[in-house]
Design an enzyme around this catalytic site. Sequence first.
Site, PDB file in Angstrom:
ATOM      1  N   HIS A  14     -24.907 -94.488  26.359  1.00 56.65           N
ATOM      2  CA  HIS A  14     -25.524 -95.479  25.470  1.00 56.65           C
ATOM      3  C   HIS A  14     -26.640 -96.232  26.215  1.00 56.65           C
ATOM      4  CE1 HIS A  14     -25.593 -98.874  22.522  1.00 56.65           C
ATOM      5  NE2 HIS A  14     -25.859 -99.553  23.616  1.00 56.65           N
ATOM      6  N   GLU A  15     -26.338 -96.673  27.436  1.00 56.25           N
ATOM      7  CA  GLU A  15     -27.339 -97.412  28.222  1.00 56.25           C
ATOM      8  C   GLU A  15     -28.542 -96.523  28.556  1.00 56.25           C
ATOM      9  OE1 GLU A  15     -27.311-100.608  28.726  1.00 56.25           O
ATOM     10  OE2 GLU A  15     -25.380-100.794  27.735  1.00 56.25           O
ATOM     11  N   HIS A  25     -30.945 -96.428  25.706  1.00 60.40           N
ATOM     12  CA  HIS A  25     -31.919 -97.529  25.641  1.00 60.40           C
ATOM     13  C   HIS A  25     -33.139 -97.221  26.491  1.00 60.40           C
ATOM     14  CE1 HIS A  25     -29.820-100.351  23.221  1.00 60.40           C
ATOM     15  NE2 HIS A  25     -28.807-100.502  24.036  1.00 60.40           N
ATOM     16  N   GLU A  77     -29.610-100.699  19.024  1.00 63.62           N
ATOM     17  CA  GLU A  77     -28.206-100.400  19.353  1.00 63.62           C
ATOM     18  C   GLU A  77     -27.723 -99.158  18.599  1.00 63.62           C
ATOM     19  OE1 GLU A  77     -26.685-101.632  21.822  1.00 63.62           O
ATOM     20  OE2 GLU A  77     -28.262-103.111  22.172  1.00 63.62           O
ATOM     21  N   ASP A  96     -26.512 -95.703  20.296  1.00 63.11           N
ATOM     22  CA  ASP A  96     -25.204 -95.109  19.970  1.00 63.11           C
ATOM     23  C   ASP A  96     -25.374 -93.638  19.567  1.00 63.11           C
ATOM     24  OD1 ASP A  96     -23.757 -97.337  20.540  1.00 63.11           O
ATOM     25  OD2 ASP A  96     -23.404 -97.944  18.452  1.00 63.11           O
TER      26      ASP A  96
HETATM   27 ZN   LIG Z   1     -26.910-101.334  23.810  1.00 64.98          ZN
END
Ligand SMILES: [Zn+2]
Length: 416
Positions: free
Chosen positions: A277-278, A281, A356, A360
């Site tokens: 997930h990170e 980003h 976000e 995901d």
């Molecule tokens: Zn996040």
Amino acid sequence: MNLFSFAFVIALAVATLTRVWLTQRHMRYIQAHRAAVPPAFANDIALDAHQKAADYNGAKGRLGMVHTLADSAVLLLLTFGGLLQVFDDWARSWFAVELLRGTALIALFAVFTSASDLPFSWYRTFNIEARFGFNRMTPSMWLADLAKTAALGAALGLPLVLTVLWLMDEMGQWWWLYVWLVWVGFSVFMMAVYPAFIAPLFNKFAPMQDGSLKARIENLMLKCGFRSSGLFVMDGSRRSSHGNAYFTGFGKTKRIVFFDTLISRLTESEIEAVLAHELGHFKLRHVIRRMLWSFGVSLALLGLLGYLKDKAWFYQGLGVAYPTTNAMALILFALVVPVFTFLLRPLLAMYSRKHEFEADAYAARYSSAHELVTALVKLYKDNAATLTPDPLHSAFYDSHPPASVRIARLQNLTAS
Ligand SMILES: [Zn+2]
């Protein structure tokens, strides 16, 4: 008092009342859903953990309301209450040179506003966080952190303030462009030095041990085409039992940091999903886009300040005698901008929630949506995050989607 005073007072009243109203709604909503765990989480989160989260969020909400009211009172005291004028009189009696007088004024302002936040920080740490079993700090650690932050603020802030005030004085009508360039340079410099020089003043960072977890993470990074100069484990447990993982630095200093609390609570496949997930980003350019946005906004704001700086109504409308110093212009501007832009917060929050969802989806593609769901449920539970936020409060403030919405989306990704 002039027309601008009225505009300011009305904007402040709207912002303050909206904040208090939203917090009250949020607390009532949580209380109304305290009796039962939402069905989607009923298998994983026990009723007592759900109720602990409700009480924890209630306590935070009550403190938040007092904090909001105190902040507004401080703002009124500084402006119409004449406190900034008093600080400026002191600064003038200490220094004849305008550059030093302005720097002293900004220092007095910074010390006063930080000091007015201390009681809240203390109460949050040693009352709320302690009561719900999250705090691991001792009062002496808290004081040491405070001393370090103050020293750091002086070491980095004073040269910056001196430079900015000098440019405002010397560069004529385009001073704000020069100040913007300095600001961008300073921000980039801070991002570069933070991981290696500043963060270690507060925590210990150990390179991640070789083993199955490290091999797994390196494999994921390879798959995602991500290079970093290191994987680190941080002793977050020294201060709090809340867990987290983050990226820091950029270019050559880019590192991935895991809180030890996160590693001890999640399985290896869950940690991998959180990291994916990170990485999302980063790979989806959220990080760079946010940075460019903030530089663009700061340019526009500095341009606006360039216009306001020589307008007597701007100072007089906020209870300050004109003519005055450039430092006063900076302070007043920093105080009023958040008041007038408060109602833009939902837009920022929406932008963040969009990112976000995208991160995901990225994690679902490169790792596992199912593992991310079980990791998130553990984190919601461990951090006593509420599963039932008031929808309006959430839409207004939350950088992350509400738990139920986020998990439902991830489960759809698994199903399809
Ligand atoms: Zn996040």
